[in-house]
Design a protein around this motif. Structure first.
Motif, PDB file in Angstrom:
ATOM      1  N   SER A   8     -13.158   4.225   8.738  1.00 19.00           N
ATOM      2  CA  SER A   8     -12.168   3.452   9.493  1.00 19.00           C
ATOM      3  C   SER A   8     -11.328   2.635   8.530  1.00 19.00           C
ATOM      4  O   SER A   8     -11.787   2.216   7.475  1.00 19.00           O
ATOM      5  N   PHE A   9     -10.093   2.441   8.907  1.00 19.10           N
ATOM      6  CA  PHE A   9      -9.145   1.706   8.103  1.00 19.10           C
ATOM      7  C   PHE A   9      -8.434   0.703   8.994  1.00 19.10           C
ATOM      8  O   PHE A   9      -8.254   0.920  10.175  1.00 19.10           O
ATOM      9  N   ASN A  10      -8.045  -0.395   8.417  1.00 17.66           N
ATOM     10  CA  ASN A  10      -7.213  -1.373   9.115  1.00 17.66           C
ATOM     11  C   ASN A  10      -5.838  -1.345   8.474  1.00 17.66           C
ATOM     12  O   ASN A  10      -5.728  -1.365   7.247  1.00 17.66           O
ATOM     13  N   PHE A  11      -4.835  -1.281   9.285  1.00 19.65           N
ATOM     14  CA  PHE A  11      -3.467  -1.294   8.797  1.00 19.65           C
ATOM     15  C   PHE A  11      -2.747  -2.498   9.372  1.00 19.65           C
ATOM     16  O   PHE A  11      -2.975  -2.881  10.510  1.00 19.65           O
ATOM     17  N   ALA A  12      -1.879  -3.077   8.580  1.00 19.48           N
ATOM     18  CA  ALA A  12      -1.040  -4.174   9.061  1.00 19.48           C
ATOM     19  C   ALA A  12       0.361  -3.964   8.533  1.00 19.48           C
ATOM     20  O   ALA A  12       0.561  -3.534   7.392  1.00 19.48           O
ATOM     21  N   ARG A  13       1.307  -4.231   9.357  1.00 18.86           N
ATOM     22  CA  ARG A  13       2.700  -4.058   8.968  1.00 18.86           C
ATOM     23  C   ARG A  13       3.199  -5.351   8.346  1.00 18.86           C
ATOM     24  O   ARG A  13       2.957  -6.445   8.850  1.00 18.86           O
ATOM     25  N   THR A  14       3.901  -5.239   7.233  1.00 19.26           N
ATOM     26  CA  THR A  14       4.457  -6.440   6.595  1.00 19.26           C
ATOM     27  C   THR A  14       5.962  -6.419   6.671  1.00 19.26           C
ATOM     28  O   THR A  14       6.568  -5.400   6.908  1.00 19.26           O
ATOM     29  N   GLU A  53      -9.032   4.910  -7.252  1.00 17.71           N
ATOM     30  CA  GLU A  53      -7.973   5.350  -8.164  1.00 17.71           C
ATOM     31  C   GLU A  53      -6.646   5.175  -7.432  1.00 17.71           C
ATOM     32  O   GLU A  53      -6.536   5.518  -6.256  1.00 17.71           O
ATOM     33  N   ILE A  54      -5.677   4.628  -8.136  1.00 25.43           N
ATOM     34  CA  ILE A  54      -4.386   4.372  -7.496  1.00 25.43           C
ATOM     35  C   ILE A  54      -3.270   5.088  -8.239  1.00 25.43           C
ATOM     36  O   ILE A  54      -3.413   5.470  -9.399  1.00 25.43           O
ATOM     37  N   SER A  55      -2.166   5.242  -7.555  1.00 21.18           N
ATOM     38  CA  SER A  55      -0.957   5.787  -8.162  1.00 21.18           C
ATOM     39  C   SER A  55       0.241   5.162  -7.444  1.00 21.18           C
ATOM     40  O   SER A  55       0.197   4.955  -6.226  1.00 21.18           O
ATOM     41  N   GLY A  56       1.268   4.874  -8.176  1.00 19.05           N
ATOM     42  CA  GLY A  56       2.460   4.283  -7.584  1.00 19.05           C
ATOM     43  C   GLY A  56       2.365   2.772  -7.528  1.00 19.05           C
ATOM     44  O   GLY A  56       1.550   2.150  -8.203  1.00 19.05           O
ATOM     45  N   TYR A  57       3.206   2.184  -6.708  1.00 21.30           N
ATOM     46  CA  TYR A  57       3.276   0.728  -6.591  1.00 21.30           C
ATOM     47  C   TYR A  57       2.198   0.245  -5.619  1.00 21.30           C
ATOM     48  O   TYR A  57       2.302   0.422  -4.405  1.00 21.30           O
ATOM     49  N   VAL A  58       1.144  -0.358  -6.173  1.00 23.87           N
ATOM     50  CA  VAL A  58       0.022  -0.860  -5.379  1.00 23.87           C
ATOM     51  C   VAL A  58      -0.179  -2.331  -5.722  1.00 23.87           C
ATOM     52  O   VAL A  58      -0.243  -2.701  -6.888  1.00 23.87           O
ATOM     53  N   GLU A  59      -0.279  -3.164  -4.683  1.00 20.61           N
ATOM     54  CA  GLU A  59      -0.530  -4.587  -4.871  1.00 20.61           C
ATOM     55  C   GLU A  59      -1.929  -4.933  -4.373  1.00 20.61           C
ATOM     56  O   GLU A  59      -2.402  -4.360  -3.399  1.00 20.61           O
ATOM     57  N   TYR A  60      -2.561  -5.868  -5.054  1.00 21.17           N
ATOM     58  CA  TYR A  60      -3.868  -6.391  -4.655  1.00 21.17           C
ATOM     59  C   TYR A  60      -3.616  -7.743  -3.999  1.00 21.17           C
ATOM     60  O   TYR A  60      -3.115  -8.668  -4.630  1.00 21.17           O
ATOM     61  N   ILE A  61      -3.942  -7.851  -2.714  1.00 22.39           N
ATOM     62  CA  ILE A  61      -3.591  -9.016  -1.911  1.00 22.39           C
ATOM     63  C   ILE A  61      -4.850  -9.781  -1.517  1.00 22.39           C
ATOM     64  O   ILE A  61      -5.828  -9.182  -1.076  1.00 22.39           O
ATOM     65  N   LYS A  62      -4.789 -11.102  -1.645  1.00 24.61           N
ATOM     66  CA  LYS A  62      -5.887 -11.972  -1.210  1.00 24.61           C
ATOM     67  C   LYS A  62      -5.533 -12.589   0.133  1.00 24.61           C
ATOM     68  O   LYS A  62      -4.368 -12.767   0.462  1.00 24.61           O
ATOM     69  N   ALA A  63      -6.550 -12.925   0.919  1.00 25.77           N
ATOM     70  CA  ALA A  63      -6.328 -13.552   2.226  1.00 25.77           C
ATOM     71  C   ALA A  63      -5.530 -14.838   2.052  1.00 25.77           C
ATOM     72  O   ALA A  63      -5.763 -15.608   1.130  1.00 25.77           O
ATOM     73  N   GLY A  64      -4.562 -15.035   2.927  1.00 26.86           N
ATOM     74  CA  GLY A  64      -3.753 -16.246   2.886  1.00 26.86           C
ATOM     75  C   GLY A  64      -2.597 -16.193   1.914  1.00 26.86           C
ATOM     76  O   GLY A  64      -1.823 -17.134   1.826  1.00 26.86           O
ATOM     77  N   GLN A  65      -2.485 -15.107   1.181  1.00 28.94           N
ATOM     78  CA  GLN A  65      -1.403 -14.979   0.209  1.00 28.94           C
ATOM     79  C   GLN A  65      -0.074 -14.833   0.941  1.00 28.94           C
ATOM     80  O   GLN A  65       0.017 -14.216   1.990  1.00 28.94           O
ATOM     81  N   THR A  66       0.973 -15.413   0.381  1.00 29.35           N
ATOM     82  CA  THR A  66       2.287 -15.331   1.013  1.00 29.35           C
ATOM     83  C   THR A  66       3.266 -14.612   0.093  1.00 29.35           C
ATOM     84  O   THR A  66       3.069 -14.527  -1.116  1.00 29.35           O
ATOM     85  N   GLY A 115       3.110   0.659  -1.846  1.00 36.37           N
ATOM     86  CA  GLY A 115       4.542   0.850  -1.811  1.00 36.37           C
ATOM     87  C   GLY A 115       4.858   2.282  -1.407  1.00 36.37           C
ATOM     88  O   GLY A 115       3.964   3.098  -1.153  1.00 36.37           O
ATOM     89  N   GLU A 116       6.126   2.588  -1.360  1.00 34.28           N
ATOM     90  CA  GLU A 116       6.559   3.930  -0.985  1.00 34.28           C
ATOM     91  C   GLU A 116       6.022   4.952  -1.991  1.00 34.28           C
ATOM     92  O   GLU A 116       6.067   4.742  -3.199  1.00 34.28           O
ATOM     93  N   ASP A 117       5.482   6.050  -1.485  1.00 29.43           N
ATOM     94  CA  ASP A 117       4.915   7.142  -2.294  1.00 29.43           C
ATOM     95  C   ASP A 117       3.708   6.730  -3.125  1.00 29.43           C
ATOM     96  O   ASP A 117       3.341   7.423  -4.071  1.00 29.43           O
ATOM     97  N   ALA A 118       3.074   5.621  -2.805  1.00 27.98           N
ATOM     98  CA  ALA A 118       1.857   5.201  -3.515  1.00 27.98           C
ATOM     99  C   ALA A 118       0.641   5.732  -2.763  1.00 27.98           C
ATOM    100  O   ALA A 118       0.713   6.066  -1.592  1.00 27.98           O
ATOM    101  N   TYR A 119      -0.469   5.831  -3.479  1.00 27.28           N
ATOM    102  CA  TYR A 119      -1.720   6.195  -2.814  1.00 27.28           C
ATOM    103  C   TYR A 119      -2.885   5.500  -3.478  1.00 27.28           C
ATOM    104  O   TYR A 119      -2.796   5.013  -4.601  1.00 27.28           O
ATOM    105  N   ILE A 120      -3.983   5.449  -2.736  1.00 22.98           N
ATOM    106  CA  ILE A 120      -5.248   4.955  -3.260  1.00 22.98           C
ATOM    107  C   ILE A 120      -6.312   5.913  -2.742  1.00 22.98           C
ATOM    108  O   ILE A 120      -6.248   6.364  -1.594  1.00 22.98           O
ATOM    109  N   LYS A 121      -7.246   6.280  -3.597  1.00 24.14           N
ATOM    110  CA  LYS A 121      -8.273   7.224  -3.175  1.00 24.14           C
ATOM    111  C   LYS A 121      -9.618   6.855  -3.782  1.00 24.14           C
ATOM    112  O   LYS A 121      -9.694   6.171  -4.796  1.00 24.14           O
ATOM    113  N   THR A 122     -10.663   7.340  -3.136  1.00 26.04           N
ATOM    114  CA  THR A 122     -12.026   7.153  -3.607  1.00 26.04           C
ATOM    115  C   THR A 122     -12.790   8.439  -3.362  1.00 26.04           C
ATOM    116  O   THR A 122     -12.323   9.323  -2.641  1.00 26.04           O
ATOM    117  N   ARG A 123     -13.952   8.542  -3.926  1.00 20.47           N
ATOM    118  CA  ARG A 123     -14.791   9.729  -3.760  1.00 20.47           C
ATOM    119  C   ARG A 123     -15.977   9.361  -2.874  1.00 20.47           C
ATOM    120  O   ARG A 123     -16.635   8.359  -3.095  1.00 20.47           O
TER     121      ARG A 123
END
Length: 116
Positions: A110-116, A58-71, A89-97
């Motif tokens: 575990s989560f992987n984070f990358a800075r854009t 479940e998402i809220s706010g500005y969330v983008e779905y990104i594919k590998a290699g996308q620019t 995006g700022e103030d967005a979230y994604i959650k699961t149960r």
């Protein structure tokens, strides 16, 4: 033929390792790598428009779905697992149960984070 002590030790260790490996149940959350994405009708460009568009999330706010290699412009968006990711995006979230947990058992997420 006589078995050498080292060969016998290796066989014992092999069976002990198999026993431990079979007793541990490990796995990903459902759609944990975002391999199942939103339908085209639930997106506007890369932005996900429906709060339940990504299966099991479940998402809220500005969330983008990104594919590998996308620019984005001339910048390559890093996708840590190499397939799909979400960008918040700022103030967005994604959650699961998380279901079917056992009291007194330890779990690791575990989560992987990358800075854009």
């Amino acid at each position: 033929m006589k078995m050498k002590k080292m060969e016998l030790l290796n066989i014992v260790l092999l069976f002990a390792t198999i026993n431990v490996a079979l007793s541990v149940q490990d796995g990903l959350l459902p759609n944990g790598n975002f391999e199942q994405g939103p339908k085209a009708s639930q997106m506007k460009g890369t932005k996900v428009t429906d709060p339940h568009a990504i299966p099991h999330w479940e998402i809220s706010g500005y969330v983008e779905y990104i594919k590998a290699g996308q620019t984005q412009g001339d910048m390559l968006l890093p996708v840590p697992e190499g397939a799909f990711a979400v960008r918040l995006g700022e103030d967005a979230y994604i959650k699961t149960r998380v279901m079917n947990v056992t009291n007194g058992t330890f779990y690791s997420l575990s989560f992987n984070f990358a800075r854009t």
